[in-house]
Design an enzyme around this catalytic site. Sequence first.
Site, PDB file in Angstrom:
ATOM      1  N   SER A 269      -8.014   3.522   9.108  1.00 33.98           N
ATOM      2  CA  SER A 269      -8.620   3.512   7.775  1.00 33.98           C
ATOM      3  C   SER A 269      -7.852   2.570   6.844  1.00 33.98           C
ATOM      4  O   SER A 269      -8.434   1.703   6.180  1.00 33.98           O
ATOM      5  CB  SER A 269      -8.611   4.943   7.222  1.00 33.98           C
TER       6      SER A 269
ATOM      7  N   HIS B 222       0.859  -1.189   0.000  1.00 35.32           N
ATOM      8  CA  HIS B 222       0.000   0.000   0.000  1.00 35.32           C
ATOM      9  C   HIS B 222       0.889   1.232   0.000  1.00 35.32           C
ATOM     10  O   HIS B 222       1.861   1.295   0.757  1.00 35.32           O
ATOM     11  CB  HIS B 222      -0.905   0.013   1.241  1.00 35.32           C
TER      12      HIS B 222
ATOM     13  N   LYS C 119      -8.824  -1.871   5.938  1.00 36.40           N
ATOM     14  CA  LYS C 119      -9.032  -2.365   4.578  1.00 36.40           C
ATOM     15  C   LYS C 119      -8.037  -3.471   4.237  1.00 36.40           C
ATOM     16  O   LYS C 119      -8.378  -4.449   3.584  1.00 36.40           O
ATOM     17  CB  LYS C 119      -8.923  -1.200   3.586  1.00 36.40           C
TER      18      LYS C 119
ATOM     19  N   ASP D 135     -15.433   2.560   6.855  1.00 39.50           N
ATOM     20  CA  ASP D 135     -14.396   3.492   6.406  1.00 39.50           C
ATOM     21  C   ASP D 135     -14.957   4.479   5.392  1.00 39.50           C
ATOM     22  O   ASP D 135     -14.590   5.647   5.391  1.00 39.50           O
ATOM     23  CB  ASP D 135     -13.207   2.731   5.807  1.00 39.50           C
TER      24      ASP D 135
ATOM     25  N   ARG E   8     -14.541  12.763   7.329  1.00 41.29           N
ATOM     26  CA  ARG E   8     -13.211  13.342   7.619  1.00 41.29           C
ATOM     27  C   ARG E   8     -12.807  14.313   6.523  1.00 41.29           C
ATOM     28  O   ARG E   8     -12.241  15.375   6.784  1.00 41.29           O
ATOM     29  CB  ARG E   8     -12.175  12.222   7.745  1.00 41.29           C
TER      30      ARG E   8
HETATM   31  N1  URA Z   1      -5.793   6.665   2.673  1.00 41.93           N
HETATM   32  C1  URA Z   1      -6.780   5.969   3.280  1.00 41.93           C
HETATM   33  O1  URA Z   1      -7.220   4.937   2.777  1.00 41.93           O
HETATM   34  N2  URA Z   1      -7.258   6.432   4.437  1.00 41.93           N
HETATM   35  C2  URA Z   1      -6.804   7.557   5.031  1.00 41.93           C
HETATM   36  O2  URA Z   1      -7.271   7.909   6.086  1.00 41.93           O
HETATM   37  C3  URA Z   1      -5.784   8.276   4.383  1.00 41.93           C
HETATM   38  C4  URA Z   1      -5.287   7.806   3.198  1.00 41.93           C
END
Ligand code: URA
Length: 433
Positions: A181, A80, A185, A159, A166
């Site tokens: 967050s 990621h 995932k 999320d 947010r």
């Molecule tokens: N990417 C995400 O998936 N979540 C965040 O909070 C910030 C960047």
Amino acid sequence: MNLLPLIEAKREGRVLAAQQLQQFIIELPALPDYQVAALLMAVYFRGLNADETAALTLAMRDSGDVLNFPEDPRPLVDKHSTGGVGDKVSLPLAPLLASLGFRVPMISGRGLGITGGTLDKLESIPGFKVALSAERIRAIVQEVGCVICGQTDRMVPADKRLYALRDVTGTVPSIPLITASILSKKLAESLKALVLDVKFGSAAFMQSEAEARNLAESMVSLGTRCGMNVRAVLTDMNVPLGRTAGNWLEVKEAVECLEGRGPDDLRELVVCFAAHLLLQTGQANDFTMACKQAQTCLASGEPRRKWNQMLAAQGADLKAFESQLLKEQAAPVVAAIRSDTAGFVQSCDARAVGELVRDLGGGRLTKESKVDPSVGVDQLAKVGEAVRPGTTLGRVHAGTPAEGEAGATRLRAAFQIGSAAPAQRVLIQEVLR
Ligand code: URA
């Protein structure tokens, strides 16, 4: 559920119990935006400790479906990135990892603002589908070894709701909220190992190296606590990665990387992440050897074949794709910029390049914006390269001559040329494990 006691407790800096955070996520669909936003703001100012962050992350993971895969000797892994300009690493990395014997359920996102999104890049390929069901994701991972697609509606819905709030309440840059967050995932992918590319610099989410390190430490320790082997690599995002930025132009560069060509910095990151995952899963025990293994695999041509298999499994028209690759340009206008002096490239401001690509139509100003896959920049000169009057510093691919001309002026301003060779840039600053 009455959220008020949680808002007040966090406002006063008290610690929330795991059970309170679990209940919050269970009842989230029925809670009003104003109260959820107030809690997020309290968390933004007061933070969450490691126990609270873990409880929130696991509750978010469990707010929807978790991908399940059959028993298989091939470990489930992913990478990621916190996002950057010209960051197309996921595209060659997924088929490389599949060729190395991993399974890669790579759930990716779209670009917003100046950072590009992997899904937008892939959608520039004729016919390619990023919206897949959990069953199809599983089938492609088992059959091909890798898939790159969007989150299904049933994965981590908490999320989606929290991130949307947010985004409009100034509470995105909170380390515990970012950690929860991202990791909720990744935990929903049932991974054995995850490598994180945490970028810092002018075009990164975290501008300073210290902030990036704090985020990386938070994600590594929480991921490890939740049973995933997580490493984080801190990488420089002051200059664009590779020589292209823009959706289709980045796909072309990713294919060059899969064919043993393309820029050194892109290959360096692709090989580095593959090597870390080999080490994290016990397939190698020495970083140098792991890099050699990844380089040899990349040079074998197998990842390039795997890439086409993945494309075909995700609906791409391979004939149209291969002929699009041969075309010199996809956008109506290409404008080159050239150096007017002799010297060395000192810098190329990644933020300025990201803003330019976004304004050409290659990125989004809002979530609803449509992106133009054909626009962007390519042939970017790299820091340290010697130039003479007339040397190409880069090209702008635009929709109209006026946009091409204005874009060329902006791209020229992103470059600094000086008479002395600059100090060599270090792309990979640190590894946290
Ligand atoms: N990417 C995400 O998936 N979540 C965040 O909070 C910030 C960047």
